[in-house]
Design a protein around this motif. Structure first.
Motif, short mmCIF file in Angstrom:
data_model
loop_
_atom_site.label_atom_id
_atom_site.label_comp_id
_atom_site.label_asym_id
_atom_site.label_seq_id
_atom_site.Cartn_x
_atom_site.Cartn_y
_atom_site.Cartn_z
N ILE A 126 0.84 -1.21 0.00
CA ILE A 126 0.00 0.00 0.00
C ILE A 126 0.87 1.26 0.00
CG2 ILE A 126 -1.83 1.24 1.20
CD1 ILE A 126 -2.63 -1.38 2.54
N TYR A 127 0.47 2.20 -0.85
CA TYR A 127 1.12 3.51 -0.87
C TYR A 127 0.05 4.59 -0.82
CZ TYR A 127 3.76 7.59 -2.28
OH TYR A 127 4.33 8.84 -2.31
N PHE A 128 0.27 5.60 0.05
CA PHE A 128 -0.64 6.74 0.18
C PHE A 128 -0.04 7.93 -0.55
CE2 PHE A 128 -1.80 3.99 3.63
CZ PHE A 128 -3.15 4.20 3.87
N VAL A 167 -4.81 10.56 -0.63
CA VAL A 167 -4.97 11.39 0.57
C VAL A 167 -5.56 12.75 0.20
CG1 VAL A 167 -3.07 10.25 1.77
CG2 VAL A 167 -2.58 12.26 0.37
N ASP A 168 -6.06 12.85 -1.04
CA ASP A 168 -6.60 14.10 -1.55
C ASP A 168 -8.00 13.87 -2.12
OD1 ASP A 168 -6.89 16.69 -2.42
OD2 ASP A 168 -5.44 16.53 -4.06
N PRO A 169 -8.98 13.58 -1.25
CA PRO A 169 -10.32 13.22 -1.74
C PRO A 169 -11.03 14.36 -2.46
CG PRO A 169 -10.36 13.57 0.63
CD PRO A 169 -8.91 13.60 0.22
N LEU A 191 -7.68 3.69 -4.88
CA LEU A 191 -8.80 3.84 -3.96
C LEU A 191 -8.93 5.29 -3.54
CD1 LEU A 191 -8.25 0.73 -1.61
CD2 LEU A 191 -9.65 0.87 -3.69
N THR A 192 -10.16 5.77 -3.48
CA THR A 192 -10.43 7.11 -2.98
C THR A 192 -11.73 7.05 -2.18
OG1 THR A 192 -10.63 9.44 -3.61
CG2 THR A 192 -11.70 7.82 -5.04
N GLY A 193 -12.20 8.20 -1.72
CA GLY A 193 -13.42 8.20 -0.90
C GLY A 193 -13.78 9.60 -0.46
N THR A 194 -14.66 9.68 0.49
CA THR A 194 -15.04 10.97 1.06
C THR A 194 -13.92 11.43 1.99
OG1 THR A 194 -16.09 9.98 3.00
CG2 THR A 194 -17.45 10.25 1.01
N PRO A 195 -13.89 12.72 2.32
CA PRO A 195 -12.88 13.20 3.27
C PRO A 195 -12.88 12.41 4.57
CG PRO A 195 -13.91 15.07 2.21
CD PRO A 195 -14.68 13.85 1.77
N GLU A 196 -14.06 12.06 5.07
CA GLU A 196 -14.14 11.30 6.33
C GLU A 196 -13.55 9.90 6.18
OE1 GLU A 196 -16.67 12.83 4.87
OE2 GLU A 196 -16.86 14.58 6.20
N GLN A 197 -13.84 9.24 5.05
CA GLN A 197 -13.30 7.89 4.82
C GLN A 197 -11.78 7.92 4.67
OE1 GLN A 197 -15.64 6.95 1.34
NE2 GLN A 197 -17.11 5.69 2.51
N VAL A 198 -11.29 8.90 3.95
CA VAL A 198 -9.84 9.01 3.74
C VAL A 198 -9.14 9.32 5.06
CG1 VAL A 198 -8.03 10.39 2.67
CG2 VAL A 198 -10.01 9.64 1.31
N GLU A 199 -9.72 10.21 5.83
CA GLU A 199 -9.13 10.54 7.14
C GLU A 199 -9.08 9.31 8.05
OE1 GLU A 199 -9.70 13.76 10.82
OE2 GLU A 199 -11.05 13.80 9.08
N ARG A 200 -10.13 8.48 7.97
CA ARG A 200 -10.19 7.29 8.83
C ARG A 200 -9.10 6.27 8.45
NH1 ARG A 200 -15.19 5.93 7.78
NH2 ARG A 200 -15.95 7.56 9.18
N VAL A 201 -8.92 6.04 7.15
CA VAL A 201 -7.92 5.05 6.73
C VAL A 201 -6.50 5.58 6.99
CG1 VAL A 201 -7.79 5.78 4.30
CG2 VAL A 201 -7.25 3.43 4.93
N ARG A 206 -1.54 5.35 10.31
CA ARG A 206 -0.61 6.35 10.87
C ARG A 206 0.03 7.19 9.77
NH1 ARG A 206 -3.18 4.28 14.32
NH2 ARG A 206 -2.52 3.62 16.38
N VAL A 207 -0.77 7.59 8.80
CA VAL A 207 -0.27 8.38 7.68
C VAL A 207 -0.53 9.86 7.97
CG1 VAL A 207 -0.56 8.92 5.23
CG2 VAL A 207 -0.58 6.55 6.00
N TYR A 208 0.52 10.65 7.86
CA TYR A 208 0.41 12.09 8.05
C TYR A 208 0.20 12.76 6.69
CZ TYR A 208 2.16 16.88 8.25
OH TYR A 208 2.30 18.24 8.10
N PHE A 209 -0.72 13.74 6.62
CA PHE A 209 -0.86 14.54 5.39
C PHE A 209 -1.47 15.89 5.77
CE2 PHE A 209 -5.01 12.70 5.87
CZ PHE A 209 -5.91 13.60 5.34
N SER A 210 -1.05 16.91 5.03
CA SER A 210 -1.60 18.26 5.23
C SER A 210 -1.22 19.11 4.03
CB SER A 210 -1.04 18.89 6.52
OG SER A 210 0.34 19.14 6.37
N LYS A 211 -1.95 20.18 3.84
CA LYS A 211 -1.61 21.10 2.76
C LYS A 211 -0.28 21.77 3.04
CE LYS A 211 -6.27 22.21 1.12
NZ LYS A 211 -7.26 23.29 0.87
#
Length: 277
Positions: A126-128, A167-169, A191-201, A206-211
């Protein structure tokens, strides 16, 4: 008279001596003939002992010897591996394992909802990342492609499923993610999803992401970069973390470590004979 008697006596003695010599000579000749006859008979009726011939070493016997020795080495190395794993499990029991992974619900590039259970029974790589990433994400996805090509050559690619999780839904739609992955190995599922789904996975792994920080006026709603963790997660068929690889780990090493897990018998052959497939 006396002279006549002496002559008779001498003549008789000489005759006796001559007869004795003739008898001895005849006996000696008969003995030699009998000896030669016996030797001839012995050679005729007693077969000579056959000479022992050394059997040449054949490829078959050599192969059997190597297989027998290799089998013993395989057995002992296999037993040693089991003992090492048991020891590692005992020593790490109190430490525990990283809490990486967990349930998730997302959508694949066909628009079909998937969960972690969808991939249960297979290893995952898996890669984010995100589709607007200028350099790092394409590099990591190409590395995944190289790993998959290596595993295809070893007949192990069917045992593992590579995943690209966005990580950019807000920008990575189903179609956008599908089009983006066309440039990479065809086995990679996006795989993608809603912001809530992406935040949950992301939280589960333990994946960090931010603008990323940008100058004032440059941070438009649809034009931004993301800082995020750069990790390849290798998960086992039960959804547990088997290994993870950072950006600095060479692709060849990643490929070999994954193969060792997917096909441990090749790992043992490599230790025994230096076998590399």
């Amino acid at each position: 008279m006396m002279l006549a008697r002496r002559l008779v006596t001498q003549s008789t003695t000489r005759g006796a001596i001559a007869q004795t010599k003739h008898f001895v000579s005849s006996s000696s000749m008969m003995l030699r003939k009998n000896f030669h006859s016996s030797a001839a008979l012995r050679n005729e009726f007693i077969a000579p002992e056959p000479k022992r011939q050394s059997r040449p070493v054949t490829y078959t016997s050599l192969a059997l010897a190597l297989l027998g020795g290799g089998g013993l080495v395989y057995y002992f190395l296999n037993e040693k591996t089991k003992k090492d794993e048991a020891y590692k499990a005992r020593t790490q029991r109190g430490i525990g394992k990283p809490l990486i992974g967990g349930p998730f619900t997302l959508v694949d590039t066909k628009g079909v909802p998937v969960t972690d259970a969808t991939f249960r029974g297979k290893y995952l790589l898996i890669y984010f990342g995100f589709t607007h990433c200028p350099d790092i994400c394409p590099t990591e996805l190409k590395r995944i492609g190289e790993v998959m090509k290596f595993l295809e050559e070893k007949g192990a690619a069917h045992l593992i499923q590579p995943l690209f999780i966005s990580v950019d839904p807000l920008r990575d739609s189903v179609k956008g993610t599908r089009d983006y992955l066309k440039d990479f190995h065809p086995s990679i599922i996006g795989l993608t999803g809603t912001p809530e789904q992406v935040e949950r996975v992301c939280k589960a792994y333990r994946v960090y992401f931010s603008k990323a920080n940008v100058a004032d006026g440059e941070n438009k709603d649809d034009d931004y970069l993301l800082d995020h963790s750069i990790i390849l997660y290798f998960m086992d068929p039960q959804g547990e973390l088997a290994e993870y690889f950072g950006q600095s780990v060479e692709t060849d090493r990643i490929s070999q470590k994954i193969l060792n897990r997917l096909k441990p018998e090749e790992s043992l052959l490599s230790k025994i004979f230096g076998y590399k497939g």
